[in-house]
Design an enzyme around this catalytic site. Structure first.
Site, short mmCIF file in Angstrom:
data_model
loop_
_atom_site.label_atom_id
_atom_site.label_comp_id
_atom_site.label_asym_id
_atom_site.label_seq_id
_atom_site.Cartn_x
_atom_site.Cartn_y
_atom_site.Cartn_z
N ASP A 24 32.46 40.43 38.19
CA ASP A 24 33.10 41.12 39.37
C ASP A 24 32.46 42.56 39.76
O ASP A 24 32.99 43.25 40.50
CB ASP A 24 34.54 41.27 39.25
N GLU A 25 31.27 42.81 39.29
CA GLU A 25 30.77 44.20 39.42
C GLU A 25 29.21 43.92 39.69
O GLU A 25 28.73 43.27 38.94
CB GLU A 25 31.04 44.91 38.15
N ASP A 71 32.98 46.56 43.43
CA ASP A 71 33.69 46.01 42.59
C ASP A 71 34.81 45.16 43.15
O ASP A 71 35.41 45.66 43.90
CB ASP A 71 34.43 47.06 41.63
#
Length: 393
Positions: free
Chosen positions: A104-105, A10
Site C-alpha cells: 500500500d506504499e 500511502d
C-alpha cells in the site's frame, strides 16, 4: 542540477478501507482487522480505533481492552492483494518511474517533469484518479527526497496531500520527535533520548562526530536525514521479479511422501530467502517434469506472504492438481513471483502472536548460523546442496 520531485503515496488504513468498500456500514466506526480475540494480532485498524491507542501488531485482546466497541474482522486478504494490484497498475500507467515498497506504499520520481508539467498537479491528478477508480482513500507527500516526502505523507493523513517546498525541509522537520524520521529505529532513538535529544530540531544541531561516536558510520547518515538530506534513488519497480528453485531426482519417483518432503524443504528455503530480502510473494507456482521430459507448470494467485505455513499448503495443493499420479517425476520445482517489499505485518491475518515471534526467532538463528539451522523436520531430510535458489527478472 535538477530539482528533485519525489512523491510518497500511502493508501490510508488500506485493509480497513478495502473492507469498507464491500461493507459501507463500517464507515466511521472503530474497526480492527486481524486475528481472533484469544491469540490474534492486529494487522490494521481504522483511525477511529487508533484514537484509543490501538495500533498494528498489538495483540487483539489488548486492542479490545483499549477499545471494547471495536468491530473485529478476520480479514479477506485476497481482496487486499487485488486492490494493491489495481493501484499499482494505475501508477504504472501514469508515471515514468516508481518504486513499490509495500502493498500500500509507493515512491514516485517526477524529477525533470517540471519542464513540461507542474509535478504537484500531476501528483494531485494521480491521487484523484486512484480514489475515483478504486474507491480507496489515499494520501501523498511531495518533497526533494524520500525521507521528507514520507514524513509529509504522514502529516497529510488521513486522505490529504502536502508539498514541502525546496529549501524548507529543515524547518518542516524541526518540530517533530526524532522517532518520526523514517528508518530511525527504536534503539537509536533511545540512545539519543539519553542525551536529551528528543526533537529533530535538537538533532539538527548535533556535531557529526558525536553521532559517529554513538552509531559509527551511520551517524553521518542520521544527521543528513535530520537535515532533510537524502540522496537515495527510486528503485524501478518490477512485478516480474521472482525467486525459484528446482530439484532433479537421481531416479524418477512417484512416491508422494518423497515429493512432498522435497517441496516442503524447497518452499521453506524460498520463504526464508523472501524474509531475508524483506519481500512478499503474491503468486505461487509448481513445475513438474516427467520421465519423458514432458513439463507442466501450474500457478495461482495468493495473498501477499512470506510465511511457509501459508505457502506449504498452497504448494501441496498445486502438486495434487498438477500431478498425474500414475507417472513418475524426473524434476520438480517451486517458484514464488510477483514480489513486493514488505515484512511480517501482512501475515498478521493468518499468524497469531506466537507464530510471529517464532518466525522472527527462527530467522534470527538462521541469519546468524546459516540457513536450515532451524527448519521443519521434513526440511532436514533433504541435503541443502540439492538446491540453488536464485532471483531473476
Amino acid at each position: 542540477m535538477l530539482k528533485r520531485y519525489i512523491v510518497h503515496i500511502d493508501l490510508d488504513s488500506f485493509f480497513v478501507s478495502v473492507e469498507r468498500k464491500f461493507n459501507p456500514s463500517l464507515i466511521g466506526k472503530p474497526v480492527i482487522i486481524g486475528g481472533s480475540e484469544d491469540r490474534g494480532v492486529v494487522a490494521s485498524c481504522s483511525y477511529e480505533a487508533r484514537k484509543f491507542g490501538v495500533h498494528s501488531a498489538m495483540p487483539t485482546r489488548q486492542a479490545l481492552r483499549l477499545c471494547p466497541q471495536a468491530i473485529v474482522i478476520r480479514g479477506t486478504h485476497g481482496r487486499y492483494s487485488q486492490a494493491s494490484r489495481e493501484v499499482t497498475q494505475i501508477i504504472h500507467d501514469a508515471v515514468p518511474l516508481y518504486q513499490k515498497t509495500s502493498v500500500d506504499e509507493f515512491y514516485i520520481d517526477l524529477t525533470g517533469m517540471d519542464r513540461y508539467y507542474d509535478p504537484y498537479q500531476m501528483a494531485t491528478d494521480l491521487r484523484q484518479r486512484i480514489t475515483h477508480e478504486t474507491g480507496l482513500p489515499i494520501s501523498f507527500g511531495m518533497a526533494s527526497c524520500k525521507t521528507v516526502a514520507k514524513m509529509a505523507t504522514n502529516q497529510a493523513k488521513p486522505n490529504g496531500q502536502l508539498f514541502v517546498k525546496h529549501g524548507t525541509e529543515k524547518e518542516f522537520m524541526a518540530p517533530f520527535n526524532i522517532s518520526k524520521i523514517p528508518m530511525l529505529g527504536e534503539k537509536a532513538c533511545e540512545k539519543l533520548y539519553q542525551y536529551g535529544i528528543e526533537k529533530i530540531a535538537d538533532l539538527q544541531k548535533v556535531n557529526v562526530r558525536f553521532l559517529e561516536s554513538l552509531f559509527g558510520k551511520s551517524g553521518k547518515h542520521i544527521l543528513e536525514k535530520a537535515n532533510g538530506i537524502d540522496d537515495s534513488e527510486i528503485i524501478p519497480h518490477s512485478e516480474r521479479k521472482s525467486i525459484s528453485t528446482e530439484h532433479t531426482f537421481g531416479t524418477d519417483t512417484a512416491d508422494r511422501r518423497t515429493l512432498e518432503t522435497i517441496l516442503v524443504s524447497m518452499t521453506e528455503e524460498l520463504a526464508f530467502k523472501l524474509r531475508s530480502e524483506n519481500k512478499l510473494a503474491s503468486c505461487l507456482a509448481i513445475k513438474i517434469r516427467y520421465a519423458n521430459f514432458e513439463t507442466h507448470t501450474l500457478q495461482e494467485k495468493i495473498s501477499f506472504t512470506s510465511a511457509e505455513h501459508i505457502l506449504i499448503p498452497g504448494i501441496k495443493n498445486l502438486l495434487k492438481r498438477a500431478w498425474n499420479q500414475h507417472r513418475p517425476i524426473r524434476l520438480i520445482g517451486v517458484k514464488l513471483s510477483q514480489l513486493c517489499s514488505g515484512s511480517y505485518q501482512i501475515n498478521l491475518f493468518e499468524d497469531n502472536e506466537e507464530q510471529i515471534k517464532l518466525y522472527k526467532a527462527m530467522d534470527a538463528i538462521n541469519f546468524k548460523y546459516g540457513n536450515k539451522t532451524v527448519c521443519r523436520a521434513a526440511g532436514m531430510e533433504i541435503n541443502q546442496r540439492n538446491f540453488n535458489p536464485f532471483f531473476n527478472k
